[in-house]
Design a protein around this motif. Structure first.
Motif, PDB file in Angstrom:
ATOM      1  N   PRO A   1      -8.920  -5.507  -5.549  1.00  0.00           N
ATOM      2  CA  PRO A   1      -9.715  -4.998  -4.397  1.00  0.00           C
ATOM      3  C   PRO A   1     -11.242  -4.590  -4.538  1.00  0.00           C
ATOM      4  CG  PRO A   1      -8.189  -3.495  -5.419  1.00  0.00           C
ATOM      5  CD  PRO A   1      -8.248  -4.857  -6.270  1.00  0.00           C
TER       6      PRO A   1
ATOM      7  N   ASN B   1     -14.353  -2.184  -4.882  1.00  0.00           N
ATOM      8  CA  ASN B   1     -14.736  -0.883  -5.009  1.00  0.00           C
ATOM      9  C   ASN B   1     -16.218  -0.686  -5.209  1.00  0.00           C
ATOM     10  OD1 ASN B   1     -14.887   1.745  -6.879  1.00  0.00           O
ATOM     11  ND2 ASN B   1     -12.705   1.725  -5.819  1.00  0.00           N
TER      12      ASN B   1
ATOM     13  N   GLY C   1      -8.125   3.088  -0.808  1.00  0.00           N
ATOM     14  CA  GLY C   1      -9.101   1.932  -1.151  1.00  0.00           C
ATOM     15  C   GLY C   1      -9.898   1.640   0.053  1.00  0.00           C
ATOM     16  N   GLU C   2     -10.589   0.579  -0.093  1.00  0.00           N
ATOM     17  CA  GLU C   2     -11.967   0.382   0.612  1.00  0.00           C
ATOM     18  C   GLU C   2     -11.431  -0.214   2.080  1.00  0.00           C
ATOM     19  OE1 GLU C   2     -15.674  -2.770   0.362  1.00  0.00           O
ATOM     20  OE2 GLU C   2     -15.651  -1.179  -0.970  1.00  0.00           O
TER      21      GLU C   2
ATOM     22  N   ALA D   1      -6.160   3.638  -5.705  1.00  0.00           N
ATOM     23  CA  ALA D   1      -5.867   2.762  -4.973  1.00  0.00           C
ATOM     24  C   ALA D   1      -5.860   1.467  -5.812  1.00  0.00           C
ATOM     25  CB  ALA D   1      -6.942   2.473  -3.660  1.00  0.00           C
ATOM     26  N   ASP D   2      -6.864   1.224  -6.696  1.00  0.00           N
ATOM     27  CA  ASP D   2      -7.038  -0.155  -7.358  1.00  0.00           C
ATOM     28  C   ASP D   2      -6.020  -0.200  -8.376  1.00  0.00           C
ATOM     29  OD1 ASP D   2      -9.370  -0.182  -5.967  1.00  0.00           O
ATOM     30  OD2 ASP D   2     -10.770  -0.221  -7.540  1.00  0.00           O
TER      31      ASP D   2
ATOM     32  N   GLU E   1      -2.565  -1.021  -6.523  1.00  0.00           N
ATOM     33  CA  GLU E   1      -2.638  -2.481  -6.069  1.00  0.00           C
ATOM     34  C   GLU E   1      -2.253  -3.323  -7.124  1.00  0.00           C
ATOM     35  OE1 GLU E   1      -4.843  -5.553  -3.451  1.00  0.00           O
ATOM     36  OE2 GLU E   1      -5.331  -3.426  -3.222  1.00  0.00           O
TER      37      GLU E   1
END
Length: 358
Positions: free
Chosen positions: A28, A30, A112-113, A241-242, A245
């Motif tokens: 993802p 970042n 997350g973004e 978040a990263d 995931e």
């Protein structure tokens, strides 16, 4: 193996490889990792590194060049168009956001973004002077104590659900009766085990998403038993978040591979119901064969020509049997075999060769 077995195992292996490819290569976005800075870096450092990033990647810079802060703050500057027209504009938007509202960094790192951008504003416009993220002073980990705006949790939760959805669909598909083969007659009965594993994973995933504090400092200050891995060696709690995931996709890939081995071990075993069904089918076949033999013998006996040929054939076999049994030793062994075939031990021996071990 049949075509159904190869199809089931191939589909599971392909989806597992897809999850692993996503975990390793499709990480993802970042902005902090792209700029090579810590999440707590001051605004001047973020803007300086962003300009350096734009100089190294001229293909992402807008055609009119990089605007200064004074230009962006002017009334005639179209922020929406600038933020949307390039990757650099989106990164500049995030830097402006984090400089204006420092608490947004914690929300960005937790959800997350993608969830962050989908929740704050659809047009990248300013949100006014009041921050939408209400950080609690105690840094608690309650369900909705740190963010009154439920958009973050809904967007992040929906992304999490759609990550698990292909696994649920494929597991439900390969455990249908269509994929039940001679090699794996019990594949349908393996579905509850697979579903239990996936449901346990998604419930644990949702639990951590709801209960982990939004504040990065609170996440580091409180002890957590988090089985998450960092994809690039960074702090897993800081970049939640990263890391979540990456761990999610890797765990799903591992689970699908384990499903292949579990299916290989469990599915070939027949259940008691399947064994009884097979016994009933064999009994029906024996009954039909006996009925057909009786009808055939009746038809032969009603025809004079066939009856004479049957009697002649029987006399030939009877003569051969009498000649063979004239040997005393062979006659004794024959009588013993007949007695043994009429006993319970012989029946149990034959059943053991037909039925699988319990």
């Amino acid at each position: 193996f049949s075509l159904g077995d190869f199809a089931a195992y191939t589909l599971l292996a392909v989806l597992a490889a897809s999850y692993m490819q996503t975990a390793v290569f499709n990480r993802p976005p970042n902005v902090f990792k792209q700029l090579g800075l810590a999440p707590t870096s001051p605004c001047p450092a973020l803007r300086q590194r962003l300009a350096h990033f734009a100089a190294k990647n001229p293909d992402i810079v807008p055609e009119q060049g990089i605007p200064h802060q004074k230009v962006k703050n002017s009334s005639g500057f179209d922020r929406k168009k600038y933020y949307q027209q390039s990757k650099y504009g989106q990164m500049d938007f995030l830097v402006d956001r984090f400089c204006a509202f420092p608490e947004d960094r914690d929300v960005y790192l937790k959800f997350g973004e993608t969830a962050f951008l989908q929740s704050i504003s659809s047009d990248f416009g300013p949100r006014g002077t009041s921050a939408r993220i209400a950080m609690s002073s105690a840094g608690g980990s309650g369900l909705m104590t740190e963010f009154p705006d439920t958009g973050y949790i809904l967007n992040a939760g929906s992304a999490l659900f759609f990550t698990y959805l292909p696994a649920f669909i494929l597991v439900g598909l390969v455990t249908t009766q269509f994929f039940a083969t001679d090699f794996a007659p019990s594949r349908v009965h393996a579905r509850p085990w697979f579903i239990i594993v996936l449901c346990t994973m998604i419930i644990a995933d949702m639990y951590w998403l709801f209960t982990i504090p939004t504040s990065m400092n609170a996440r580091k200050a409180q002890p957590f038993t988090l089985w998450i891995l960092s994809p690039d060696g960074t702090d897993a709690l800081a970049f939640f978040a990263d890391s979540a995931e990456y761990t999610r996709n890797a765990a799903l890939a591992l689970a699908l591979v384990s499903f292949i081995f579990i299916d290989y071990v469990i599915s070939p075993r027949q259940t008691d119901v399947q064994i009884l069904q097979q016994c009933v089918m064999n009994q029906e076949n024996l009954f039909n064969n006996a009925k057909n033999r009786t009808m055939l013998e009746t038809a032969v006996m009603t025809s004079a020509g066939l009856r004479d040929r049957a009697v002649a054939e029987w006399k030939v076999h009877q003569k051969v049997r009498e000649n063979v049994l004239e040997d005393g030793e062979l006659s004794t062994k024959f009588e013993e075999a007949v007695k043994r075939a009429r006993g319970d031990a012989w029946v149990r021996e034959k059943l053991a060769t037909i039925l699988p071990p319990s």
